[in-house]
Design a protein around this motif. Sequence first.
Motif, PDB file in Angstrom:
ATOM      1  N   ASN A   1       0.860  -1.173   0.000  1.00  0.00           N
ATOM      2  CA  ASN A   1       0.000   0.000   0.000  1.00  0.00           C
ATOM      3  C   ASN A   1       0.897   1.223   0.000  1.00  0.00           C
ATOM      4  N   GLN A   2       0.355   2.352   0.364  1.00  0.00           N
ATOM      5  CA  GLN A   2       1.129   3.590   0.423  1.00  0.00           C
ATOM      6  C   GLN A   2       1.029   4.220   1.809  1.00  0.00           C
ATOM      7  N   LEU A   3       1.004   3.360   2.829  1.00  0.00           N
ATOM      8  CA  LEU A   3       0.883   3.839   4.202  1.00  0.00           C
ATOM      9  C   LEU A   3       2.114   4.633   4.602  1.00  0.00           C
ATOM     10  N   ILE A   4       1.886   5.678   5.376  1.00  0.00           N
ATOM     11  CA  ILE A   4       2.980   6.501   5.888  1.00  0.00           C
ATOM     12  C   ILE A   4       3.299   6.098   7.325  1.00  0.00           C
ATOM     13  N   THR A   5       2.257   5.896   8.126  1.00  0.00           N
ATOM     14  CA  THR A   5       2.421   5.403   9.490  1.00  0.00           C
ATOM     15  C   THR A   5       1.420   4.280   9.720  1.00  0.00           C
ATOM     16  N   LEU A   6       1.733   3.433  10.661  1.00  0.00           N
ATOM     17  CA  LEU A   6       0.830   2.358  11.044  1.00  0.00           C
ATOM     18  C   LEU A   6       0.933   2.184  12.552  1.00  0.00           C
ATOM     19  N   ASP A   7      -0.198   2.353  13.230  1.00  0.00           N
ATOM     20  CA  ASP A   7      -0.257   2.235  14.686  1.00  0.00           C
ATOM     21  C   ASP A   7      -1.129   1.052  15.050  1.00  0.00           C
ATOM     22  N   VAL A   8      -0.515   0.015  15.590  1.00  0.00           N
ATOM     23  CA  VAL A   8      -1.249  -1.167  16.030  1.00  0.00           C
ATOM     24  C   VAL A   8      -1.126  -1.355  17.545  1.00  0.00           C
ATOM     25  N   SER A   9      -0.783  -0.286  18.236  1.00  0.00           N
ATOM     26  CA  SER A   9      -0.569  -0.375  19.679  1.00  0.00           C
ATOM     27  C   SER A   9      -1.835  -0.694  20.468  1.00  0.00           C
ATOM     28  N   SER A  10      -3.011  -0.439  19.903  1.00  0.00           N
ATOM     29  CA  SER A  10      -4.256  -0.756  20.615  1.00  0.00           C
ATOM     30  C   SER A  10      -4.827  -2.113  20.221  1.00  0.00           C
ATOM     31  N   ASN A  11      -4.171  -2.812  19.326  1.00  0.00           N
ATOM     32  CA  ASN A  11      -4.650  -4.115  18.869  1.00  0.00           C
ATOM     33  C   ASN A  11      -4.074  -5.214  19.758  1.00  0.00           C
ATOM     34  N   ILE A  12      -4.690  -5.375  20.921  1.00  0.00           N
ATOM     35  CA  ILE A  12      -4.129  -6.201  21.988  1.00  0.00           C
ATOM     36  C   ILE A  12      -4.121  -7.695  21.691  1.00  0.00           C
ATOM     37  N   THR A  13      -4.911  -8.164  20.722  1.00  0.00           N
ATOM     38  CA  THR A  13      -4.922  -9.595  20.398  1.00  0.00           C
ATOM     39  C   THR A  13      -4.166  -9.898  19.109  1.00  0.00           C
ATOM     40  N   LEU A  14      -3.492  -8.899  18.558  1.00  0.00           N
ATOM     41  CA  LEU A  14      -2.796  -9.065  17.284  1.00  0.00           C
ATOM     42  C   LEU A  14      -1.727 -10.152  17.386  1.00  0.00           C
ATOM     43  N   ASP A  15      -1.834 -11.139  16.504  1.00  0.00           N
ATOM     44  CA  ASP A  15      -0.918 -12.266  16.452  1.00  0.00           C
ATOM     45  C   ASP A  15      -0.010 -12.162  15.228  1.00  0.00           C
ATOM     46  N   THR A  16      -0.557 -11.679  14.113  1.00  0.00           N
ATOM     47  CA  THR A  16       0.175 -11.606  12.852  1.00  0.00           C
ATOM     48  C   THR A  16       0.051 -10.222  12.246  1.00  0.00           C
ATOM     49  N   LEU A  17       1.190  -9.628  11.911  1.00  0.00           N
ATOM     50  CA  LEU A  17       1.234  -8.327  11.257  1.00  0.00           C
ATOM     51  C   LEU A  17       2.199  -8.416  10.081  1.00  0.00           C
ATOM     52  N   ILE A  18       1.683  -8.272   8.876  1.00  0.00           N
ATOM     53  CA  ILE A  18       2.505  -8.255   7.669  1.00  0.00           C
ATOM     54  C   ILE A  18       2.228  -6.915   6.992  1.00  0.00           C
ATOM     55  N   CYS A  19       3.198  -6.018   7.045  1.00  0.00           N
ATOM     56  CA  CYS A  19       2.969  -4.666   6.525  1.00  0.00           C
ATOM     57  C   CYS A  19       4.094  -4.201   5.603  1.00  0.00           C
ATOM     58  N   GLY A  20       4.823  -5.109   5.012  1.00  0.00           N
ATOM     59  CA  GLY A  20       5.965  -4.775   4.173  1.00  0.00           C
ATOM     60  C   GLY A  20       5.598  -4.190   2.826  1.00  0.00           C
ATOM     61  N   HIS A  21       6.631  -3.843   2.092  1.00  0.00           N
ATOM     62  CA  HIS A  21       6.510  -3.301   0.739  1.00  0.00           C
ATOM     63  C   HIS A  21       5.716  -1.998   0.717  1.00  0.00           C
ATOM     64  N   GLN A  22       6.053  -1.108   1.642  1.00  0.00           N
ATOM     65  CA  GLN A  22       5.429   0.211   1.727  1.00  0.00           C
ATOM     66  C   GLN A  22       6.532   1.232   1.437  1.00  0.00           C
ATOM     67  N   GLN A  23       6.472   1.846   0.303  1.00  0.00           N
ATOM     68  CA  GLN A  23       7.506   2.811  -0.074  1.00  0.00           C
ATOM     69  C   GLN A  23       7.484   4.064   0.799  1.00  0.00           C
ATOM     70  N   GLN A  24       6.328   4.393   1.371  1.00  0.00           N
ATOM     71  CA  GLN A  24       6.189   5.631   2.135  1.00  0.00           C
ATOM     72  C   GLN A  24       6.225   5.427   3.649  1.00  0.00           C
ATOM     73  N   LEU A  25       6.150   4.194   4.127  1.00  0.00           N
ATOM     74  CA  LEU A  25       6.054   3.930   5.563  1.00  0.00           C
ATOM     75  C   LEU A  25       7.288   4.425   6.300  1.00  0.00           C
ATOM     76  N   THR A  26       7.066   5.322   7.267  1.00  0.00           N
ATOM     77  CA  THR A  26       8.173   5.857   8.058  1.00  0.00           C
ATOM     78  C   THR A  26       8.096   5.444   9.521  1.00  0.00           C
ATOM     79  N   THR A  27       6.878   5.127  10.022  1.00  0.00           N
ATOM     80  CA  THR A  27       6.717   4.812  11.435  1.00  0.00           C
ATOM     81  C   THR A  27       5.775   3.623  11.628  1.00  0.00           C
ATOM     82  N   LEU A  28       6.202   2.692  12.448  1.00  0.00           N
ATOM     83  CA  LEU A  28       5.400   1.535  12.837  1.00  0.00           C
ATOM     84  C   LEU A  28       5.339   1.530  14.354  1.00  0.00           C
TER      85      LEU A  28
END
Length: 168
Positions: free
Chosen positions: A109-136
């Motif tokens: 995608n073209q995400l710039i930031t991604l905040d998953v800090s409130s996703n308390i049951t998150l088991d799998t996060l695949i967020c690669g291939h983002q040319q614009q992503l600066t903050t996770l």
Amino acid sequence: CRTNQLTTLDVSNNTALTYLDCNYNQLTTLDVSTNTALTYLECSSNQLTTLGVSGTTALTTLWCYNNQLTTLDVSTNTALTKLWCSENQLTTLDVSSNTALDELICRYNQLITLDVSSNITLDTLICGHQQQLTTLDLRNGNNTNLQIASANNCPNLYCINVDDVAWA
């Protein structure tokens, strides 16, 4: 109705519908907001530019990858456990209301930031291939279930906030 040449699909009167698979068509818009019983939606590999899921509060699985979505509002989908929205044109993705989310696949995608800090049951996060992503953001110690995390091929990712994350 998967793998057809559908260009339109109106399920607005099917309020008892719980499962919809309309993958591999030519849909450009899909609105399932009146389908309040819907728990499972696969609408991947279409040409969707808009997807309306606001009224589907029972929705647990949403697969909408490989479309042309520039926005995706899942703020009312609080029961959502699986979200695959890869291969779109999303610049933002707010999953802060989706505290039941255990799987998020949002790569290409073209995400710039991604905040998953409130996703308390998150088991799998695949967020690669983002040319614009600066903050996770994984901080606040809430992502204790996280087993798989991949942010590969993000050339501008310079900040991964992992303060207080308890790694197993």
